[in-house]
Design a protein around this motif. Structure first.
Motif, PDB file in Angstrom:
ATOM      1  N   ALA A 172       0.833  -1.202   0.000  1.00  0.00           N
ATOM      2  CA  ALA A 172       0.000   0.000   0.000  1.00  0.00           C
ATOM      3  C   ALA A 172       0.869   1.254   0.000  1.00  0.00           C
ATOM      4  CB  ALA A 172      -0.935  -0.011   1.196  1.00  0.00           C
ATOM      5  N   ILE A 173       1.942   1.239   0.795  1.00  0.00           N
ATOM      6  CA  ILE A 173       2.833   2.407   0.859  1.00  0.00           C
ATOM      7  C   ILE A 173       3.351   2.763  -0.526  1.00  0.00           C
ATOM      8  CG2 ILE A 173       5.148   3.103   1.601  1.00  0.00           C
ATOM      9  CD1 ILE A 173       4.544   1.797   4.273  1.00  0.00           C
ATOM     10  N   ARG A 174       3.574   1.736  -1.331  1.00  0.00           N
ATOM     11  CA  ARG A 174       4.136   1.974  -2.655  1.00  0.00           C
ATOM     12  C   ARG A 174       3.073   2.354  -3.679  1.00  0.00           C
ATOM     13  NH1 ARG A 174       7.104  -2.221  -0.516  1.00  0.00           N
ATOM     14  NH2 ARG A 174       9.351  -1.936  -0.646  1.00  0.00           N
ATOM     15  N   THR A 175       1.798   2.212  -3.351  1.00  0.00           N
ATOM     16  CA  THR A 175       0.773   2.395  -4.373  1.00  0.00           C
ATOM     17  C   THR A 175      -0.206   3.528  -4.104  1.00  0.00           C
ATOM     18  OG1 THR A 175       0.768  -0.013  -4.285  1.00  0.00           O
ATOM     19  CG2 THR A 175      -0.652   0.998  -5.921  1.00  0.00           C
ATOM     20  N   VAL A 176      -0.667   3.655  -2.868  1.00  0.00           N
ATOM     21  CA  VAL A 176      -1.818   4.527  -2.647  1.00  0.00           C
ATOM     22  C   VAL A 176      -1.408   5.994  -2.488  1.00  0.00           C
ATOM     23  CG1 VAL A 176      -3.017   2.640  -1.522  1.00  0.00           C
ATOM     24  CG2 VAL A 176      -1.915   4.368  -0.139  1.00  0.00           C
ATOM     25  N   ASP A 177      -2.395   6.875  -2.675  1.00  0.00           N
ATOM     26  CA  ASP A 177      -2.144   8.310  -2.580  1.00  0.00           C
ATOM     27  C   ASP A 177      -2.323   8.814  -1.151  1.00  0.00           C
ATOM     28  OD1 ASP A 177      -1.861   8.736  -5.452  1.00  0.00           O
ATOM     29  OD2 ASP A 177      -3.971   8.160  -5.512  1.00  0.00           O
ATOM     30  N   THR A 178      -3.314   8.286  -0.466  1.00  0.00           N
ATOM     31  CA  THR A 178      -3.643   8.780   0.863  1.00  0.00           C
ATOM     32  C   THR A 178      -3.931   7.611   1.792  1.00  0.00           C
ATOM     33  OG1 THR A 178      -4.735  10.623  -0.217  1.00  0.00           O
ATOM     34  CG2 THR A 178      -5.179  10.347   2.116  1.00  0.00           C
ATOM     35  N   PHE A 179      -3.487   7.747   3.018  1.00  0.00           N
ATOM     36  CA  PHE A 179      -3.865   6.765   4.037  1.00  0.00           C
ATOM     37  C   PHE A 179      -4.877   7.377   4.992  1.00  0.00           C
ATOM     38  CE2 PHE A 179       0.293   4.279   3.708  1.00  0.00           C
ATOM     39  CZ  PHE A 179      -0.336   3.162   3.224  1.00  0.00           C
ATOM     40  N   TRP A 180      -5.841   6.563   5.413  1.00  0.00           N
ATOM     41  CA  TRP A 180      -6.642   6.906   6.588  1.00  0.00           C
ATOM     42  C   TRP A 180      -6.256   5.861   7.617  1.00  0.00           C
ATOM     43  CZ3 TRP A 180     -12.398   7.419   4.517  1.00  0.00           C
ATOM     44  CH2 TRP A 180     -12.463   8.520   3.638  1.00  0.00           C
ATOM     45  N   MET A 181      -5.632   6.290   8.705  1.00  0.00           N
ATOM     46  CA  MET A 181      -5.206   5.302   9.686  1.00  0.00           C
ATOM     47  C   MET A 181      -6.145   5.295  10.872  1.00  0.00           C
ATOM     48  SD  MET A 181      -1.150   5.062   9.391  1.00  0.00           S
ATOM     49  CE  MET A 181      -1.020   5.769  10.938  1.00  0.00           C
ATOM     50  N   LEU A 182      -6.679   4.119  11.158  1.00  0.00           N
ATOM     51  CA  LEU A 182      -7.635   3.993  12.252  1.00  0.00           C
ATOM     52  C   LEU A 182      -6.968   3.297  13.421  1.00  0.00           C
ATOM     53  CD1 LEU A 182     -10.923   2.824  10.487  1.00  0.00           C
ATOM     54  CD2 LEU A 182     -10.233   5.132  11.127  1.00  0.00           C
ATOM     55  N   ARG A 183      -7.119   3.878  14.595  1.00  0.00           N
ATOM     56  CA  ARG A 183      -6.604   3.236  15.801  1.00  0.00           C
ATOM     57  C   ARG A 183      -7.614   3.477  16.892  1.00  0.00           C
ATOM     58  NH1 ARG A 183      -1.863   5.078  18.827  1.00  0.00           N
ATOM     59  NH2 ARG A 183      -1.362   3.358  20.218  1.00  0.00           N
ATOM     60  N   ARG A 184      -8.035   2.387  17.531  1.00  0.00           N
ATOM     61  CA  ARG A 184      -9.064   2.515  18.576  1.00  0.00           C
ATOM     62  C   ARG A 184      -8.640   3.531  19.623  1.00  0.00           C
ATOM     63  NH1 ARG A 184     -12.741  -1.911  18.713  1.00  0.00           N
ATOM     64  NH2 ARG A 184     -13.632  -1.152  20.632  1.00  0.00           N
ATOM     65  N   GLY A 185      -9.574   4.402  19.990  1.00  0.00           N
ATOM     66  CA  GLY A 185      -9.292   5.363  21.043  1.00  0.00           C
ATOM     67  C   GLY A 185      -8.524   6.594  20.577  1.00  0.00           C
ATOM     68  N   CYS A 186      -8.180   6.636  19.281  1.00  0.00           N
ATOM     69  CA  CYS A 186      -7.455   7.808  18.779  1.00  0.00           C
ATOM     70  C   CYS A 186      -8.238   8.416  17.628  1.00  0.00           C
ATOM     71  CB  CYS A 186      -6.080   7.422  18.244  1.00  0.00           C
ATOM     72  SG  CYS A 186      -5.053   6.633  19.443  1.00  0.00           S
TER      73      CYS A 186
END
Lengths: 339, 343
Positions: free
Chosen positions: B207-221
């Motif tokens: 994914a790091i090599r391909t996608v334009d944007t990340f949405w990172m989900l982390r419980r409680g954050c």
């Protein structure tokens, strides 16, 4: 689409229909049958009434009931994504049986229940089938897993059977006999005069099923995908259950509980067609259902003995081997394998 | 609509299941022509968010707008023409041909009986072409590989002609090649057809090599959004893996590294160092810059490695396996006798 399947099935159906007019427990010469159908007089008036009053409505009933049961089975199999779903397995037939049992065994009109109690038997079958349908629809909202829902259907069927046993236990012998005869199923209980009513009911149910073709195809991908394709899944679930319930109730009310046709014919259709696309599968199932029912109608006649076997003595011999074949060749038959 | 206007926008969105909100006040945007990827550990709510955004489950609060119109105002059919979905879920359509399945994508556009017009047929063929499966159009799904089947499902979403496509773990169950192919295909689709594509994956490296944007989900954050590089440099990626006693090391090929890994220095031919790095991480060590306080490896060739120990000793080995044995021996030696001599 395998080319030429429709015409072949139509021709086959017509041939079997003709055979049902010519061949029966009473021998009637072929040319006499032709004459009778052409409206000409024959040497024996009894022959005329046998062909026109008995064999003709019986063959027509077989066509209608066969298609209705087969289509009902197809809808249930797609809905439950299970090769063993069918109107007789899901408890719908048992519900109809219970309704009829209540009428015949409690209110009984022995010997002539079908003439005297005609208008009582049919609503009773509808009420019974409808009650089971309502229960299954109720559970379908609670139980997501279709196999579990199917098991609930089977359990409801057992409960209905148990109630029927109790009714049988307390009923008089002649009433029990009437009920047992009804339970063996037959295509011969609909007279020419009542045929239009049966035909209208069946055609309404089948037309209903044709309107479900598009959502049925979407449901092949499961309910989530279907929802994303714009299908209102809740409403379609309900419509499918109503449609199959109606078809099963109509045939059970008029012909008694007919086993195996609803279960086996959709498999025959899929094997013939080689596709699960309901645009072709539904009409093929309908035609194949008519053919199989006509075939069973012919097989009921014991050659040379002048007697006729009960319908439900014949249908398992046609249906069960098909089911066994389908399950045993799971490797080659993909329509119920996950993908 | 302006080219840079979001096709999907949430304001104050809360997601979760009745009673328990997973996330609140989400402000997310999806843009046409971009490939956006949801990252998060199992249970972080990736699927919940995806399902909420395409109305497969209700939002607990807030607003979702698609193309400027609130999600709840969409009819089922209009929604089906706006968001196409690809799921990990298995289905029972093994008997359908690839063509029939892609044709299901035309459902929201066809009439009551679902009859296909010639324009529909052309779109189905184009979709099969776009995923490189045109030659398999008459094959039954049950006969296709998992990767091919995933492409067919993507073709279905293409044929659905939605400006937004959402995919729940499209690379799960796939082999490495199919994973890369699938991601490249999605990127191409986003770029060439100006679709806004949102996918979830556990496949961080690809994914790091391909996608334009990340949405990172982390419980409680609060979810963190940004380009992969910014998230790595800003430490957000590292915090994603914090929980499990692992740290994310941006220098070592985006690999999760055990927290208390022993450092080992590495230098030399980068093409070879990559694999020595791999071996070090794999065996619970941490590739690090050269330093005198821990063993250091100089990669001189495919079968020439020089290892300098903290005690000044130097050894040559000819394979990675020997290298690992040597490191193991050095680490299991008691530190006490060496130090005085070294001093």
């Amino acid at each position: 689409m395998r080319a030429g399947l429709y015409p072949i099935l139509v021709v086959l159906m017509l041939l079997l229909f003709a055979a049902c007019l010519v061949y029966g427990s009473v021998f009637i010469p072929f040319d006499a049958v032709i004459k009778i159908l052409a409206g000409k007089a024959v040497e024996r008036t009894a022959w005329q009434s046998i062909v026109l009053q008995s064999r003709l409505p019986q063959a027509a009933t077989a066509v209608l009931a066969g298609s209705a049961l087969a289509v009902s089975g197809l809808l249930l199999q797609t809905f439950f994504r299970n090769p063993l779903a069918g109107p007789s397995i899901l408890g719908i037939s048992d519900g109809a049986n219970l309704g009829v049992a209540a009428v015949i065994l409690l209110a009984g009109n022995p010997g002539q229940y079908f003439l005297g109690g005609y208008w009582a038997v049919i609503p009773a079958a509808f009420a019974g089938a409808g009650g089971v349908m309502a229960l299954i629809i109720y559970f379908s909202a609670k139980v997501r897993n279709s196999v579990m829902l199917l098991i609930i259907g089977i359990m409801i069927g057992y409960l209905a059977s148990s109630a029927i046993s109790v009714l049988n236990y307390y009923a008089t012998a002649d009433r029990v006999h009437s009920y047992v005869m009804w339970g063996m199923g037959n295509f011969s209980s609909i007279s020419l005069e009542r045929l239009p009513l049966f035909a209208v009911c069946t055609v309404v149910g089948l037309a209903f099923s044709v309107m479900l073709i598009k959502p049925l195809n979407a449901l092949l991908l499961g309910e989530t995908y279907a929802a994303n394709l714009g299908v209102n899944v809740r409403s379609v679930r309900m419509q499918i259950l109503l449609c199959t319930g109606f078809l099963a109730a109509v045939t059970t009310a008029f012909c008694g509980p007919v086993s195996f046709i609803g279960l086996a014919v959709p498999h025959v259709a899929r094997l013939l067609l080689g596709s699960s696309n309901h645009r072709q599968l539904l009409p093929v199932t309908l035609l194949a259902g008519a053919c199989v029912a006509l075939l069973c109608n012919l097989l009921m006649v014991v050659p040379g003995a002048g007697t006729v076997l009960p319908l439900n003595a014949v249908t398992p011999w046609v249906g069960a081997p098909i089911i066994i074949y389908v399950i045993a060749s799971k490797k080659h038959i993909h329509y119920f394998n996950e993908a | 609509m302006k080219p840079d206007a979001p096709v999907l926008q949430t304001s104050g969105l809360s997601i979760g299941y009745a009673g328990t909100a997973l996330y609140e006040h989400l402000e997310l945007k999806l843009f046409p022509g971009t490939l956006t990827c949801l990252l998060g550990l199992n249970g972080s709510g990736k699927s919940t968010l995806l399902r909420t955004l395409c109305r497969l489950q209700p939002a607990l609060g807030g607003q979702i707008e698609l193309l400027g119109k609130p999600l709840q105002r969409y009819s089922p059919q209009a929604l089906a023409q706006t968001v196409g979905v690809v799921l990990t879920k298995k289905h029972y359509a093994g008997d359908l041909t690839a063509y029939d399945l892609v044709a299901l994508g035309r459902h929201p556009h066809t009439g009551f009986f679902g009859s296909l017009r010639s324009s529909d047929r052309a779109l189905i063929e184009q979709a099969l072409e776009a995923v490189g499966m045109a030659s398999a159009s008459s094959h039954r799904l049950a006969r296709l590989s998992d990767g091919e089947r995933q492409k067919i499902m993507i073709a279905k979403a293409i044929a659905q002609q939605c400006p937004i496509i959402m995919l729940d773990e499209p690379t799960a169950f796939l082999d490495v090649i199919s994973r890369i192919e699938t991601l490249m295909l999605l990127r191409k689709l986003a770029r060439e057809h100006q679709r806004a594509i949102l996918l979830s994956t556990h496949d961080v490296e690809h994914a790091i090599r391909t996608v334009d944007t990340f949405w990172m989900l982390r419980r409680g954050c609060r979810p963190v959004c940004g380009t992969p590089e910014d998230l790595i440099l800003g430490g957000a990626m590292a915090s994603l893996f914090e929980k499990n006693g692992f740290t994310f090391d941006p220098l070592s090929e985006h690999r999760a590294i055990a927290e208390h890994a022993r450092p080992v220095g590495i230098e030399g031919d980068p093409a070879i160092a990559v694999w020595v790095n791999n071996a070090l991480i794999r065996t619970g060590r941490k590739p690090s810059p050269i330093a005198p306080s821990y063993p250091c490896i100089n990669c001189m060739g495919k079968n020439r490695f020089t290892v300098g120990m903290p005690n000044g000793a130097c050894k040559n080995v000819s394979s990675v396996s020997e290298l690992l044995t040597l490191l193991h021996e050095a680490e299991s030696m008691p530190a006490q006798p060496i130090l005085p001599r070294y001093a």
